[in-house]
Design a protein around this motif. Structure first.
Motif, short mmCIF file in Angstrom:
data_model
loop_
_atom_site.label_atom_id
_atom_site.label_comp_id
_atom_site.label_asym_id
_atom_site.label_seq_id
_atom_site.Cartn_x
_atom_site.Cartn_y
_atom_site.Cartn_z
N VAL A 32 1.55 12.47 -9.02
CA VAL A 32 2.29 12.61 -7.74
C VAL A 32 3.74 12.49 -7.99
O VAL A 32 4.70 13.19 -7.35
CB VAL A 32 1.91 11.83 -6.44
CG1 VAL A 32 2.20 12.21 -5.38
CG2 VAL A 32 0.30 11.83 -6.30
N VAL A 36 7.20 15.04 -7.11
CA VAL A 36 8.31 14.69 -6.64
C VAL A 36 9.44 14.92 -7.49
O VAL A 36 10.53 15.46 -6.83
CB VAL A 36 8.10 13.23 -6.24
CG1 VAL A 36 9.56 13.01 -5.63
CG2 VAL A 36 7.06 12.81 -4.97
N ILE A 41 5.87 -0.45 -10.14
CA ILE A 41 4.89 -0.51 -9.08
C ILE A 41 3.40 -0.33 -9.47
O ILE A 41 2.41 -0.74 -9.47
CB ILE A 41 4.91 0.04 -7.93
CG1 ILE A 41 6.29 -0.42 -7.17
CG2 ILE A 41 3.90 -0.07 -6.76
CD1 ILE A 41 6.78 0.36 -6.01
N PHE A 42 3.46 1.05 -10.08
CA PHE A 42 2.11 1.73 -10.60
C PHE A 42 1.61 0.78 -11.70
O PHE A 42 0.10 0.53 -11.86
CB PHE A 42 2.41 2.97 -11.41
CG PHE A 42 2.66 4.14 -10.35
CD1 PHE A 42 2.68 3.57 -9.10
CD2 PHE A 42 3.28 5.26 -10.69
CE1 PHE A 42 3.11 4.73 -7.90
CE2 PHE A 42 3.80 5.95 -9.54
CZ PHE A 42 3.51 5.74 -8.30
N LEU A 73 -0.11 -2.38 -10.31
CA LEU A 73 -1.35 -1.85 -9.58
C LEU A 73 -2.26 -1.57 -10.83
O LEU A 73 -3.50 -1.91 -10.39
CB LEU A 73 -0.99 -0.48 -8.93
CG LEU A 73 -1.93 -0.09 -7.87
CD1 LEU A 73 -1.94 -0.88 -6.86
CD2 LEU A 73 -2.00 1.35 -7.48
N ALA A 118 -6.95 2.51 -3.88
CA ALA A 118 -6.26 1.61 -2.94
C ALA A 118 -6.69 1.92 -1.51
O ALA A 118 -6.03 2.75 -0.96
CB ALA A 118 -4.62 1.85 -3.27
N LEU A 149 -6.18 -0.99 3.04
CA LEU A 149 -5.41 -1.14 4.37
C LEU A 149 -5.75 0.00 4.95
O LEU A 149 -5.75 1.24 4.79
CB LEU A 149 -4.01 -1.01 3.90
CG LEU A 149 -3.41 -2.16 3.03
CD1 LEU A 149 -1.82 -1.62 2.69
CD2 LEU A 149 -3.15 -3.20 4.13
N LEU A 179 0.75 -4.48 -3.03
CA LEU A 179 1.05 -3.63 -3.91
C LEU A 179 0.30 -2.31 -3.43
O LEU A 179 1.19 -1.13 -3.83
CB LEU A 179 0.30 -3.74 -5.47
CG LEU A 179 0.72 -4.75 -6.39
CD1 LEU A 179 -0.34 -5.21 -7.47
CD2 LEU A 179 1.98 -4.53 -6.99
N GLU A 180 -0.47 -2.19 -2.74
CA GLU A 180 -1.03 -0.86 -1.94
C GLU A 180 0.11 -0.46 -1.10
O GLU A 180 0.32 0.87 -1.28
CB GLU A 180 -2.31 -1.17 -1.48
CG GLU A 180 -2.95 -0.01 -0.95
CD GLU A 180 -4.24 -0.25 -0.10
OE1 GLU A 180 -4.87 -1.19 -0.46
OE2 GLU A 180 -4.50 0.50 0.94
N ALA A 183 3.44 -0.92 -1.12
CA ALA A 183 4.29 -0.39 -1.83
C ALA A 183 4.03 1.03 -2.51
O ALA A 183 4.85 1.86 -2.41
CB ALA A 183 4.72 -1.50 -2.98
N MET A 184 2.87 1.14 -3.04
CA MET A 184 2.65 2.51 -3.55
C MET A 184 2.56 3.55 -2.35
O MET A 184 3.17 4.48 -2.66
CB MET A 184 1.24 2.36 -4.46
CG MET A 184 0.92 3.78 -5.06
SD MET A 184 -0.86 3.83 -5.66
CE MET A 184 -1.69 3.76 -4.29
N LYS A 185 1.95 3.40 -1.33
CA LYS A 185 1.90 4.21 -0.32
C LYS A 185 3.23 4.65 0.11
O LYS A 185 3.60 5.67 0.50
CB LYS A 185 0.70 3.92 0.61
CG LYS A 185 -0.63 3.73 0.35
CD LYS A 185 -1.30 3.41 1.43
CE LYS A 185 -2.77 3.88 1.05
NZ LYS A 185 -3.66 3.08 2.01
N PHE A 206 6.14 4.05 -1.56
CA PHE A 206 6.77 4.80 -2.48
C PHE A 206 6.53 6.48 -2.44
O PHE A 206 7.44 7.22 -2.46
CB PHE A 206 6.79 4.38 -3.75
CG PHE A 206 7.32 4.95 -4.88
CD1 PHE A 206 8.79 4.98 -4.91
CD2 PHE A 206 6.80 6.08 -5.58
CE1 PHE A 206 9.31 5.89 -5.94
CE2 PHE A 206 7.29 6.96 -6.33
CZ PHE A 206 8.70 6.93 -6.63
N LEU A 207 5.00 6.59 -2.39
CA LEU A 207 4.66 8.08 -2.74
C LEU A 207 5.19 8.85 -1.58
O LEU A 207 5.99 9.91 -1.63
CB LEU A 207 3.25 7.93 -3.03
CG LEU A 207 2.68 7.52 -4.28
CD1 LEU A 207 1.15 7.64 -4.34
CD2 LEU A 207 3.26 8.34 -5.33
#
Lengths: 100, 491
Positions: free
Chosen positions: A30, A34, A79-80, A83, A95, A98, B162-163, B165-167, B169-170
């Motif tokens: 992804v 971008v 970040i990745f 993760l 993920a 949430l 982290l989750e 942050a990833m969402k 960011f993307l």
């Protein structure tokens, strides 16, 4: 070379980027999508600046955007990496804590 | 090809115009240096240093005053509206950093980079609020976003952080791509990225009838919509808000939103009047959708952070009502509401930060049962902020909404105003749910004791509460300041 050709290439690159972002589930892929979108905009800036405008504005913006893309990639990979260390994968779908 | 000349005078004037930004960035660098030198137990000095830096930036912004100062050959301008948003953003940053005195101790964010990232992000917001060139706006947007991505994921060991942050960011990076491509297309059609120049060219039908230009402005709008979380570009908001450390959530809601709306307001007020019939329809639909979806999703939430995230989406919708109305009245209402929202949002998050003991499940609404009578100050403060968010007099939230919907009615958008009022009525239910739980639910055994706040934390909460009440009872001077700011932009 005419302006049209540059624009076609940029638009094609934009669509490739869009397609990548929409379809890939791997976070790194992804990110690549971008980057394609950002570079499509860069091609536009440089082409327009060369063919249409008398000042260098567009070229300078492209340089700024390249720097920004690098900074963004650095943060994204950090970040990745975290993760990956936590879950062992960078698939976007894993993920899912949430919700709601 | 004309050479770009830059004499010393112009350079000094440019630097003078970005004085607050320079103070903030200077403080960030100082904090990073001091972080290397201070021993582990002295790290809380870093927070004090950051607070002092932001306070100095506020003073420097006041010293510059509301007069118009252009810098860097018109790339950035310090005008009345710039001053208003600079003060709003810096006040939000100041309150956030004051709350950080306590939060950092409890949640392990007592680190130099935490404060430096907050400060750097603040500097990006200031650039975005004062940028008069689409490129400055874009650079400001990225300078504010990149530190925020790091801050959202700052709890490195917590999966949800982290989750989030990833969402964030993307989707954030994706929206930046749209934003930039939009700017490129507008540059193609207009030959410039300077907002006032584009605005003056808009009288020419060849520009606003140009499909390339319209596509550009559409993509730009999508980019903005992502940043201020308008429906249907809001998917990241609840996840990022819930995952982020609560202090960062509070900062995002208050300051990031203010900066993004500042730039959006500049673009909309200056360039949209010429294409208003087409654009106001788009804004109308976005505002209606954002209010409705935000409020109805918030009804279903049991986690306070997530509920306030959806509420922030709804509030973006209310602010968009003012933007749709446009003109001086609409602009004034938007400015005032952004200021008020910063205080009530920070205050509400501040109180729930004290009550919730743990990240994640600590923010469940059930945890707030019985707090009201046992801890009357905390209960009273949280009730005040929630009542203000719901828009009930005599709080500032009511005055803000009154002006937003009033501007909409005056511009002939009665339907939108009615929809906004109905939405506010719906929102009362979920804002009063925690209040009911605090005062009417029986306190469970072993009710968690809220954290004892540090003096700076208490001061920040009291200051927010005072601002919410004062702006609610005596809004005249702030409204007048907002009106003058909008006029300075349109002149």
């Amino acid at each position: 070379m005419t302006l049209d050709k540059f624009l076609v290439v940029a638009a094609a690159l934009f669509c490739c980027g869009l397609y990548t972002v929409m379809t890939r589930r791997n976070a790194v892929a992804v990110l690549m999508g971008v980057e394609l979108i950002l570079n499509a905009a860069n091609i536009n800036f440089v082409a327009f600046s060369h063919f249409l405008s008398r000042v260098m504005g567009g070229q300078i913006f492209a340089v700024f955007v390249i720097v920004l893309a690098a900074a963004e990639a650095a943060v994204a990979l950090a970040i990745f990496l975290r993760l990956f260390a936590t879950t062992g994968t960078v698939e976007v779908d894993t993920a899912d804590q949430l919700k709601g | 090809m004309t050479p770009i000349a830059m004499d010393t005078g112009a350079l000094v004037r440019g630097l003078y115009c970005i004085l607050p930004e320079m103070v903030v960035i200077g403080t960030a660098i100082l904090v990073l240096l001091a972080d290397l030198l201070l021993p582990e137990e002295g790290k809380k000095r870093l927070c004090h240093l950051s607070v002092a830096g932001v306070a100095a930036a506020i003073l420097s912004a006041l010293w510059l005053g509301p007069g118009k100062i252009e810098g860097f050959s018109g790339m950035i301008v310090h005008d009345g509206m710039g001053l208003f948003f600079t003060l709003t953003i810096l006040a939000a940053a100041l309150l956030t950093l004051m709350m950080a005195t306590g939060y950092s101790e409890w949640e392990g964010t007592q680190k130099g980079e935490f404060y430096a990232l907050i400060l750097l992000s603040t500097s990006g917001m200031l650039f975005m609020a004062e940028g008069t060139d689409l490129m400055t706006v874009f650079l400001g947007l990225e300078t504010l976003s990149i530190p925020i991505y790091c801050l959202v994921g700052f709890h490195r060991g917590r999966m949800r952080s982290l989750e989030g942050a990833m969402k964030y960011f993307l989707l954030g990076a994706f929206s930046s791509g749209f934003f930039l491509y939009g700017i490129a297309l507008m540059y193609a059609a207009a030959g410039t990225t300077r907002i006032p120049v584009i605005a003056s060219m808009m009288r020419d039908a060849r520009l606003y009838g140009n499909p390339v230009f319209l596509a550009g402005i559409g993509l730009l709008l999508v980019g903005f919509a992502f940043k201020v979380s308008l429906v249907p570009f809001h998917m990241w908001t609840p996840d990022a808000y819930e995952g982020a450390p609560t202090l960062v959530t509070a900062f995002m809601g208050a300051a990031v939103k203010a900066a993004a709306f500042a730039a959006l307001l500049r673009v909309v007020l200056l360039t949209f009047p010429a294409i208003l019939p087409a654009m106001s329809g788009v804004l109308w639909v976005l505002a209606a959708l954002t209010m409705t979806v935000g409020n109805f999703s918030a009804l279903l939430q049991n986690n306070m952070k997530r509920m306030l995230a959806y509420s922030s989406i709804a509030h973006a919708g209310y602010i968009l009502v003012g933007l749709t109305a446009g003109g001086v009245a609409g602009g004034q209402a938007v400015l005032f509401y952004v200021l008020v929202y910063a205080f009530m949002n920070l205050g509400a998050f501040g109180v729930i930060m004290l009550v919730a003991q743990r990240e994640d499940d600590g923010y469940d609404i059930d945890n707030f049962a019985g707090i009201g009578f046992r801890y009357p100050v905390l209960g009273g403060l949280l009730s005040l902020f929630l009542v203000s968010l719901a828009g009930i007099p005599p709080t500032a939230g009511f005055v803000g909404k009154f002006y937003l919907f009033g501007a909409a009615v005056r511009s002939g958008y009665v339907g939108l105003a009615v929809l906004g009022v109905l939405n506010s009525a719906v929102s009362v239910y979920y804002y009063l749910r925690p209040v009911v739980s605090m005062y009417m639910a029986p306190a469970p055994e072993g009710i968690p004791v809220p954290r004892p706040p540090r003096s700076a934390f208490s001061f920040a909460l009291c200051a927010s509460a005072a601002a919410v009440l004062l702006l609610g009872v005596m809004p005249a001077s702030a409204l007048e300041f907002a009106e003058r700011s909008v006029l300075s932009l349109l002149m």
